[in-house]
Design a protein around this motif. Structure first.
Motif, PDB file in Angstrom:
ATOM      1  N   GLU A 175       0.848  -1.188   0.000  1.00  0.00           N
ATOM      2  CA  GLU A 175       0.000   0.000   0.000  1.00  0.00           C
ATOM      3  C   GLU A 175       0.883   1.237   0.000  1.00  0.00           C
ATOM      4  O   GLU A 175       2.051   1.187   0.398  1.00  0.00           O
ATOM      5  N   TYR A 176       0.309   2.356  -0.419  1.00  0.00           N
ATOM      6  CA  TYR A 176       1.014   3.630  -0.310  1.00  0.00           C
ATOM      7  C   TYR A 176       1.023   4.034   1.164  1.00  0.00           C
ATOM      8  O   TYR A 176       0.019   3.897   1.865  1.00  0.00           O
ATOM      9  N   ALA A 177       2.153   4.548   1.618  1.00  0.00           N
ATOM     10  CA  ALA A 177       2.275   4.842   3.046  1.00  0.00           C
ATOM     11  C   ALA A 177       3.235   6.001   3.263  1.00  0.00           C
ATOM     12  O   ALA A 177       3.997   6.385   2.370  1.00  0.00           O
ATOM     13  N   VAL A 178       3.166   6.577   4.444  1.00  0.00           N
ATOM     14  CA  VAL A 178       4.109   7.603   4.872  1.00  0.00           C
ATOM     15  C   VAL A 178       4.665   7.198   6.228  1.00  0.00           C
ATOM     16  O   VAL A 178       4.082   6.378   6.947  1.00  0.00           O
ATOM     17  N   ARG A 179       5.788   7.760   6.569  1.00  0.00           N
ATOM     18  CA  ARG A 179       6.402   7.435   7.843  1.00  0.00           C
ATOM     19  C   ARG A 179       5.457   7.812   8.987  1.00  0.00           C
ATOM     20  O   ARG A 179       4.884   8.903   9.019  1.00  0.00           O
ATOM     21  N   GLY A 180       5.293   6.851   9.900  1.00  0.00           N
ATOM     22  CA  GLY A 180       4.492   7.121  11.078  1.00  0.00           C
ATOM     23  C   GLY A 180       3.070   6.611  10.999  1.00  0.00           C
ATOM     24  O   GLY A 180       2.341   6.702  11.995  1.00  0.00           O
ATOM     25  N   ASP A 181       2.640   6.065   9.843  1.00  0.00           N
ATOM     26  CA  ASP A 181       1.251   5.611   9.792  1.00  0.00           C
ATOM     27  C   ASP A 181       1.111   4.118  10.111  1.00  0.00           C
ATOM     28  O   ASP A 181       0.037   3.546   9.983  1.00  0.00           O
ATOM     29  N   ASN A 182       2.226   3.486  10.538  1.00  0.00           N
ATOM     30  CA  ASN A 182       2.203   2.113  11.054  1.00  0.00           C
ATOM     31  C   ASN A 182       1.655   1.104  10.052  1.00  0.00           C
ATOM     32  O   ASN A 182       0.936   0.174  10.421  1.00  0.00           O
TER      33      ASN A 182
END
Length: 789
Positions: free
Chosen positions: A568-575
């Motif tokens: 999945e697309y993700a960013v740092r900190g979204d676990n």
């Protein structure tokens, strides 16, 4: 000279004073008096095509809008330079820093304009050099399918009667002709244009006032389905990214900014082109209005609606967001986009172009599935009703692009969460019969609601809008809504089955099984009943192809499980969990099912259909027919081996794609319990290449061997994979050299000798082995970037 001002406006109420001379064919603008730097005003500029070529491949379509530009005028000596500025590159900071960034990157002088007169009130310039340019790059486009086309000034002119000036925009048409001395009558252009040596278009120009200050750009987020201009800001603090992606959107402002629900200052209205015939026109109106519900849920009251374009309104006028209807000789893509402020991404005009033959192709597919007996009845198995439901989805889909949204190909895996997917029809089997009653949804979905809320739902004053939007993105991910877009979805060799197009359902392997069952029923029922009374029997060939290849998109989705990744697309900190390969047993099951689609029993055209599909046609050349059918064995004689070969190419191209084999190789290297390249080749060898009960099976085996050889020599194939393929091909050649009796023995010896003759094999592959062309599948309704569906 004649001053041209609309009846309701005065000279002070228009964007710029304009004048024309019909005798001389000139248009003059009076620009503001230059400032100390010679600057004489900046505007958003866009061009569009009022008339098209009528071909699907050129995209020179009626209604197409070209790239928006920041156009500035600057006096240099005795000329006025019409300049396209470069707002993508900047350096936030003091004046010297900003100037340094501007001077670091090139700009474009589009035209040097003659100054007719000047005084303290402004500078009058002749716009002809600017207006007469090939702004749409038509010559280059024509030369992709033709030769020697060039702009012909002597056959071009400004249409002075078309010029209209309004408070915020000026609109004017130019007729442009492109000539060649080498036009071929056999080309598509030659089939369309009265004289292919001279091809003419009406090109539209729009000059637009820069939007007022106050628009707040939204930063894009990889978890939200948005896109917009990428700005390179060299003034950002060290340690912060230079590239900044903005999310394009309309300026939608609540009349009460602090209210959870409020009316808006200016609603978004899309106008449906009256050129769309009924009942398509009404279906588009209803489909585009699907978005109204999402805006209401986001707290915007009466903020979005669709209407039919009023009589007398100009669809080229930037004040009208348009859904244009474009007729072409053959079916092709529809797309959505528009005019945007290149500095901020603010959408000024939303614009959609729909291809008129898309809906007719859908009707033909549904007729092939259920016949024509219920056409126009409105019943569950009415092909026309199902196709109109599809056009509703298409209208909503393309307008979704025009209001700022990307594709979400995961929508179909979660029971239709988004109109921004490419939706495959939901074809049921009810009591053993094909059922189209629920082919398409009649609304948008939960992902569309989130998308509108994320992009347009600003927080109350005083809160950070990007932080507010980030919380929404995290919440929707935690709620389980999936999002995968073009970069992970378009090509069949990619690793995410969730991102497949034209599929339906959460399990790609179960979906393949289901579609194969539907295909079996459709082929058993296929016959004259799929034609209208009096329709040429030769059209059975055209309606047969999408039924024979009905499983093509489910093959693509199932193939992506092999060497596939769940991510999945993700960013740092979204676990978010890390990407992971699909389980070994699931991948082995996918290999088994894909190889099952290569069985001779599945790819043998029923004997009773071969003669039915051999009825001749007199309509030649006819690209609407010719591109949709399989190659024959001479004249009208249907060739069932070509049908088998084409259907075999689909799973073979997927399984043996270089990138897929690289992933298989790597996953097995890291974990020997995972299937690797050797496992896949073992299954192909045992169940396809070595299992040759008849001529159909041998044709499939031949295609498998040639595809393996092509992949082995492909520059994209990794060395380790190429070595395994080379070893396997050597083994096959040795084994086949023993030959045998009869047709199979002759086949084996021929293939063995081919594999052992590098020059012959290379020649075969350079010619594509005369592999039969696969008739086009997409677009069957809907592409993306903002081309779609």
């Amino acid at each position: 000279m004649v001053l041209l001002i609309p009846a309701a406006a005065s000279a002070q109420e228009v964007l710029l004073p304009v004048s024309t001379s019909s005798d001389q064919g000139t248009v003059h603008f009076t620009l503001p008096a230059p400032d100390a730097d010679g600057q004489s005003g900046c505007y958003v500029y866009a061009s569009a095509l009022r008339t098209g070529l009528g071909t699907a491949d050129s995209m020179l379509d009626r209604g197409r809008v070209n790239v928006s530009q920041l156009l500035c005028f600057r006096q240099i000596g005795d000329k006025m330079a019409a300049t396209f500025e470069n707002p993508s590159f900047r350096a936030t900071g003091d004046a010297v820093t900003e100037e340094g960034a501007a001077e670091s990157f090139a700009f474009t002088i589009a035209a040097m304009l003659k100054i007719v007169s000047s005084d303290s009130n402004g500078v009058e310039v002749d716009m002809a050099p600017f207006l007469m340019r090939d702004v749409a790059d038509i010559a280059a486009t024509l030369n992709r399918g033709g030769k020697g086309y060039r702009h012909s000034p002597q056959l071009s002119a400004v249409d002075t009667a078309s010029l209209k000036a309004f408070p915020d925009n000026i609109e004017v048409d130019v007729v442009q002709t492109f000539a060649t001395d080498t036009a071929g009558r056999g080309s598509t252009t030659g089939m369309i244009v009265p004289d292919a040596r001279q091809v003419s278009f009406t090109v539209h120009h729009s000059f637009i006032r820069l939007p007022d200050p106050g628009f707040v750009p939204r930063l894009a987020d990889p978890r939200a389905p948005v896109g917009g201009p990428v700005l390179y800001d060299f003034g950002t603090p060290l340690g912060q990214p230079v590239a900044i992606q903005l999310a394009s959107r309309f300026r939608l402002e609540k009349t009460d900014p602090v209210a959870e629900r409020s009316t808006v200052r200016k609603p978004i209205i899309f106008y449906i082109d009256p050129a769309a015939p009924e009942p398509v026109r009404t279906a588009l109106l209803e489909g585009v209005n699907y978005w109204a519900s999402s805006f209401e849920k986001a707290g915007f009251i009466d903020a979005f609606r669709a209407e039919i374009l009023p009589e007398g309104a100009d669809p080229m006028d930037v004040r009208y967001n348009m859904v244009n209807w474009s007729n072409r000789l053959t079916r092709g893509w529809s797309y959505g986009g528009g005019i945007r402020d290149p500095r901020t991404g603010e959408i000024i005009k939303g614009n959609v172009v729909l291809g008129a033959l898309r809906v007719r192709q859908d009707v033909a597919i549904f007729e092939g599935l259920v016949g024509t007996a219920e056409n126009g009845t409105g019943s569950g198995n009415d092909p026309v009703r199902a196709a109109l439901d599809r056009i509703r989805q298409l209208g909503a889909h393309e307008v979704g692009h025009a209001i700022g949204f990307m594709h979400n190909f995961a929508g179909s895996t979660q029971d239709r969460t988004s109109v921004m997917d490419y939706p495959g029809p939901r074809i049921k089997l009810t009591d053993g019969k094909i059922d189209l009653s629920d082919a398409y949804a009649r609304s948008g979905g939960a992902w569309d609601d989130f998308s509108v809320d994320w992009l347009y739902g600003d927080p109350p004053p005083g809160q950070n809008p990007d932080a507010h939007a980030a919380r929404k993105a995290l919440a929707v991910e935690e709620a389980g809504l999936r999002f995968v877009t073009d970069i992970d979805g378009r090509s069949p060799d990619l690793p995410s089955p969730i991102a497949s197009m034209w599929d339906d359902g959460p399990d790609p392997l179960a979906a393949l099984d289901h579609m194969l069952a539907v295909r079996q029923v459709a082929l058993a029922n296929f016959g004259e009943q799929v034609l209208l009374p009096g329709e040429p029997l030769a059209n059975l060939r055209r309606k047969f192809v999408p039924i024979w290849l009905l499983h093509r998109y489910d093959v693509e989705a199932a193939g992506k499980v092999i060497g596939g990744l769940d991510y999945e697309y993700a960013v740092r900190g979204d676990n978010h969990p890390e990407p992971a390969p699909f389980p070994a047993d699931m991948q082995r099951s996918a290999i088994e099912k894909m190889i099952g689609t290569l069985s001779a029993s599945m790819l043998t055209v029923p004997d009773e259909l071969v003669m039915k599909l051999s009825v001749p046609t007199t309509r030649l050349p006819d690209p609407q027919f010719n591109q949709e059918v399989f190659a024959n064995a001479g004249a009208a004689a249907f060739d069932p081996l070509v049908a088998a070969d084409v259907a075999a190419q689909l799973p073979l191209d997927s399984m043996l794609a270089p990138s897929r084999l690289t992933r298989l190789f790597e996953q097995h290297r890291r974990d020997s319990a995972m299937p690797g390249v050797e496992y896949l080749l073992d299954q192909l060898d045992e169940k396809v290449i070595s299992a040759r009960p008849d001529a159909v099976a041998r044709r499939i085996a031949y295609r498998a061997i040639i595809t393996m050889a092509e992949t082995q020599r492909d520059a994209e194939t990794s060395p380790g994979v190429a070595a395994l393929l080379a070893g396997r091909l050597d083994n096959i050649a040795t084994r086949l050299s023993a030959g045998g009796k009869g047709e199979d023995g002759a086949w084996a010896r021929y293939v063995s000798s081919l594999l052992q003759d590098e020059d012959r094999l290379s020649s075969v592959m350079e010619e594509g082995d005369a592999a039969p062309d696969i008739p086009p599948g997409m677009p069957i309704g809907g592409s993306g970037g903002r081309f779609d569906d």
